[in-house]
Enzyme design. Structure first.
Site, PDB file in Angstrom:
ATOM      1  N   GLU A   1     -17.930  22.936 -14.567  1.00 12.39           N
ATOM      2  CA  GLU A   1     -18.328  21.599 -15.023  1.00 12.39           C
ATOM      3  C   GLU A   1     -17.457  20.522 -14.393  1.00 12.39           C
ATOM      4  OE1 GLU A   1     -20.099  22.595 -19.450  1.00 12.39           O
ATOM      5  OE2 GLU A   1     -17.948  22.563 -19.169  1.00 12.39           O
TER       6      GLU A   1
ATOM      7  N   LYS B   1      -7.843   3.965   2.520  1.00 12.09           N
ATOM      8  CA  LYS B   1      -7.080   5.210   2.386  1.00 12.09           C
ATOM      9  C   LYS B   1      -7.239   5.891   1.031  1.00 12.09           C
ATOM     10  CE  LYS B   1      -3.827   2.936   4.534  1.00 12.09           C
ATOM     11  NZ  LYS B   1      -4.808   2.162   5.353  1.00 12.09           N
TER      12      LYS B   1
ATOM     13  N   SER C   1     -13.315  26.990 -27.252  1.00 14.72           N
ATOM     14  CA  SER C   1     -13.546  25.782 -28.039  1.00 14.72           C
ATOM     15  C   SER C   1     -12.516  25.731 -29.161  1.00 14.72           C
ATOM     16  CB  SER C   1     -14.958  25.808 -28.628  1.00 14.72           C
ATOM     17  OG  SER C   1     -15.028  24.988 -29.774  1.00 14.72           O
TER      18      SER C   1
ATOM     19  N   GLN D   1      -7.007  -1.831   4.522  1.00  9.85           N
ATOM     20  CA  GLN D   1      -5.982  -1.048   3.845  1.00  9.85           C
ATOM     21  C   GLN D   1      -6.590  -0.199   2.715  1.00  9.85           C
ATOM     22  OE1 GLN D   1      -2.030  -2.859   3.247  1.00  9.85           O
ATOM     23  NE2 GLN D   1      -2.515  -2.828   1.079  1.00  9.85           N
TER      24      GLN D   1
ATOM     25  N   ASN E   1      -1.622  -2.692  13.032  1.00 11.45           N
ATOM     26  CA  ASN E   1      -3.090  -2.565  13.004  1.00 11.45           C
ATOM     27  C   ASN E   1      -3.550  -1.278  13.693  1.00 11.45           C
ATOM     28  OD1 ASN E   1      -2.821  -5.058  11.911  1.00 11.45           O
ATOM     29  ND2 ASN E   1      -3.952  -6.178  13.491  1.00 11.45           N
TER      30      ASN E   1
ATOM     31  N   SER F   1       0.833  -1.215   0.000  1.00  8.77           N
ATOM     32  CA  SER F   1       0.000   0.000   0.000  1.00  8.77           C
ATOM     33  C   SER F   1       0.861   1.255   0.000  1.00  8.77           C
ATOM     34  CB  SER F   1      -0.907   0.001   1.237  1.00  8.77           C
ATOM     35  OG  SER F   1      -0.128  -0.111   2.416  1.00  8.77           O
TER      36      SER F   1
ATOM     37  N   HIS G   1     -38.737  24.025  -9.823  1.00 10.00           N
ATOM     38  CA  HIS G   1     -38.865  23.151 -11.005  1.00 10.00           C
ATOM     39  C   HIS G   1     -38.173  23.771 -12.220  1.00 10.00           C
ATOM     40  CE1 HIS G   1     -42.132  21.047  -8.779  1.00 10.00           C
ATOM     41  NE2 HIS G   1     -42.387  22.286  -8.352  1.00 10.00           N
TER      42      HIS G   1
ATOM     43  N   LYS H   1     -16.942  30.616 -28.450  1.00 11.78           N
ATOM     44  CA  LYS H   1     -17.288  29.991 -27.165  1.00 11.78           C
ATOM     45  C   LYS H   1     -16.432  30.447 -25.988  1.00 11.78           C
ATOM     46  CE  LYS H   1     -19.491  26.301 -26.973  1.00 11.78           C
ATOM     47  NZ  LYS H   1     -20.736  26.094 -26.263  1.00 11.78           N
TER      48      LYS H   1
ATOM     49  N   TYR I   1      -9.312  -6.446  12.871  1.00  6.61           N
ATOM     50  CA  TYR I   1      -8.577  -5.969  11.691  1.00  6.61           C
ATOM     51  C   TYR I   1      -8.573  -7.022  10.590  1.00  6.61           C
ATOM     52  CZ  TYR I   1      -5.021  -4.249   8.536  1.00  6.61           C
ATOM     53  OH  TYR I   1      -4.384  -3.812   7.404  1.00  6.61           O
TER      54      TYR I   1
HETATM   55  N1  ARG Z   1      -0.816  -1.441   5.567  1.00  5.25           N
HETATM   56  C1  ARG Z   1      -1.869  -1.918   6.393  1.00  5.25           C
HETATM   57  C2  ARG Z   1      -3.100  -1.044   6.341  1.00  5.25           C
HETATM   58  O1  ARG Z   1      -3.068  -0.016   5.775  1.00  5.25           O
HETATM   59  C3  ARG Z   1      -1.442  -1.993   7.810  1.00  5.25           C
HETATM   60  C4  ARG Z   1      -0.693  -3.225   8.044  1.00  5.25           C
HETATM   61  C5  ARG Z   1      -1.389  -4.224   8.803  1.00  5.25           C
HETATM   62  N2  ARG Z   1      -1.012  -5.471   8.224  1.00  5.25           N
HETATM   63  C6  ARG Z   1      -1.140  -6.611   8.824  1.00  5.25           C
HETATM   64  N3  ARG Z   1      -0.743  -7.640   8.185  1.00  5.25           N
HETATM   65  N4  ARG Z   1      -1.646  -6.729  10.022  1.00  5.25           N
HETATM   66  O2  ARG Z   1      -4.135  -1.381   6.859  1.00  5.25           O
END
Ligand code: ARG
Length: 458
Positions: free
Chosen positions: A291, A326, A278, A323, A111, A24, A157, A284, A318
């Protein structure tokens, strides 16, 4: 690269494809600074607890400070072979001080570490976005004040409904954004929880000072349940869902501005800096920025969807699935940040076309409600008043005339209570000034609202 978990495995190296698939780092490298700062605090806490010597602490803090500097300068590179940012930082320190670094991960798990970092990221970015919302609200309030004398048709409307102040519409945007700000405040308070000390799921058998860590990292609370701590992503969902409404609001504002700046409406003009031309049609001037804010806002709605779907079937606590929280979070934050910035500039560039707005009010049917309310003030039931004015409109459409073309005697055929005062009602200023209810488009009330917000936004 050295792993944080190598011992259990017979192999020396992780398969390259598997590493690539599970890594990641491309996304969570954004958390580098938070991870580094948090690791420093963890090291201090370990030393206080007697789990690191003073010498080890000093060594580690020195290395982490150096790394922090690199991160800030954008010089922490060559990250591609790491599983995640936590592993990369661990490995960096290990290379510089192998023995002390071996103790650095004492009493913590990735975690909780990842939740900790994301919570810090959320807190900071919520504050940044709140500031940008305030800035946009200020720009809007300024636009409203500057154009307080402009009356335009209000639409329901997307059909002409009743005359309203242009400023009243603009202040509607300020209200929406005000609610966004409040929602973000709630999301911030739910992000403001330290999870360090939760371990991988069960807490720790070591005497870790959770409150010290929380305090040093600026968290006002500590989590109450270690299982919840490592599996909870509500704060991410709440943040993105608040952003989702910001996106909805920005998109609706854009839609209004696009419409009102067309030749068909012609009520306003967007600064040329925020438009493009344009390649084919020389005449234009297109509202591309608006937009794109409208178009890109879809990403945030998609992000919210991804997040809740990601979570709904997950067993506690967990799972690596987490992961994937994000990317939607970071993308939403990046988009909303840039959209709020660009919109503040764009709003400041707007010029309002008084004449076009005025011309759109020449069609007198827009005063039909004013006439009906006049009749109510004269004692008619609203239903009868509505019926009488409705018939006037029907008659005028058939004859292709305006209401003021009717003589008093003609008007009287629709209701005895109609008199010469009716002609005075067919006027934009009179229409808005006659409004009495708090929150209405009466210029005095709108000015008060503008003043109220101006004070609030100072
Ligand atoms: N990179 C992981 C995440 O973003 C965190 C690592 C946890 N990995 C694990 N094997 N317990 O969640």
């Amino acid at each position: 690269m050295a792993k944080l978990w190598g011992g259990r495995f017979a192999r020396k190296k992780m398969d390259a494809d598997v590493l690539k698939f599970t890594s990641s780092i491309d996304v969570d490298k954004k958390l580098a600074e938070y991870d580094c700062v948090s690791t420093k605090v963890h090291v201090q806490m370990l030393c206080n607890a007697g789990l690191l010597s003073n010498g080890e602490k000093k060594k580690l803090l020195g290395i982490l400070d150096g790394l922090l500097d690199k991160i800030k300068k954008g010089k922490f590179e060559k990250l591609e072979n790491y599983e995640d940012i936590h592993s990369a930082i661990q490995d960096y320190v290990e290379k510089k001080a192998p023995l002390a670094a071996k103790k650095m991960h004492t009493g913590r798990s990735r975690n909780e570490q990842v939740v900790n970092d994301v919570r810090l990221y959320c807190k900071d970015n919520i504050e940044e976005i709140q500031k940008l919302i305030l800035k946009l609200q200020k720009t809007l309030t300024h636009l409203a004040k500057k154009n307080i004398n402009i009356i335009m048709p209000g639409y329901t409307h997307l059909n002409r409904a009743q005359p309203v102040l242009f400023s009243h519409l603009v202040m509607a945007y300020v209200e929406m954004l005000g609610r966004d700000h409040e929602r973000l405040e709630g999301a911030k308070s739910r992000s403001d929880v330290s999870v360090m000390g939760s371990g991988a799921i069960a807490g720790s058998a070591l005497k870790l000072d959770r409150k010290f860590t929380a305090r040093k990292l600026g968290f006002n609370n500590i989590s109450a349940n270690s299982i919840d701590a490592v599996s909870d992503r509500d704060f991410v969902v709440e943040f993105v869902s608040s952003l989702c409404l910001v996106a909805v609001h920005l998109s609706r504002i854009c839609e209004d501005l696009i419409l009102y700046s067309t030749a068909e409406f012609g009520f306003l003009e967007i600064g040329a800096d925020f438009c493009t031309g344009s390649s084919l049609m020389p005449q234009k001037k297109n509202p591309d920025v608006l937009e794109l804010v409208r178009g890109k806002s879809a990403q945030v709605m998609g992000a919210l969807n991804s997040l809740v779907i990601l979570l709904k079937g997950l067993p506690h606590s967990y799972n690596r699935d987490l992961q994937e929280d994000k990317k939607p979070l970071f993308e939403s934050v990046d988009f909303i940040t840039s959209a709020l910035q660009i919109m503040a500039g764009l709003i400041a560039s707007i010029t309002v076309k008084k004449k076009a707005a005025r011309e759109a009010l020449e069609d007198e049917f827009i005063y039909a409600t004013d006439l009906a309310e006049y009749l109510v003030r004269k004692g008619l039931s609203f239903k009868d008043a509505h019926e009488a004015v409705g018939k006037i409109v029907k008659h005028c459409i058939k004859k292709n005339i305006n209401i003021s073309d009717l003589s008093i005697s003609e008007l009287k055929k629709f209701s005895e209570e109609l008199d010469k005062n009716v002609y005075g009602l067919l006027n934009p200023e009179v229409s808005v000034e006659n409004k009495k209810t708090p929150g209405s488009t009466n210029p005095k009330l709108v000015k008060k609202e503008i003043d109220k917000w101006n004070k609030k936004l100072k």
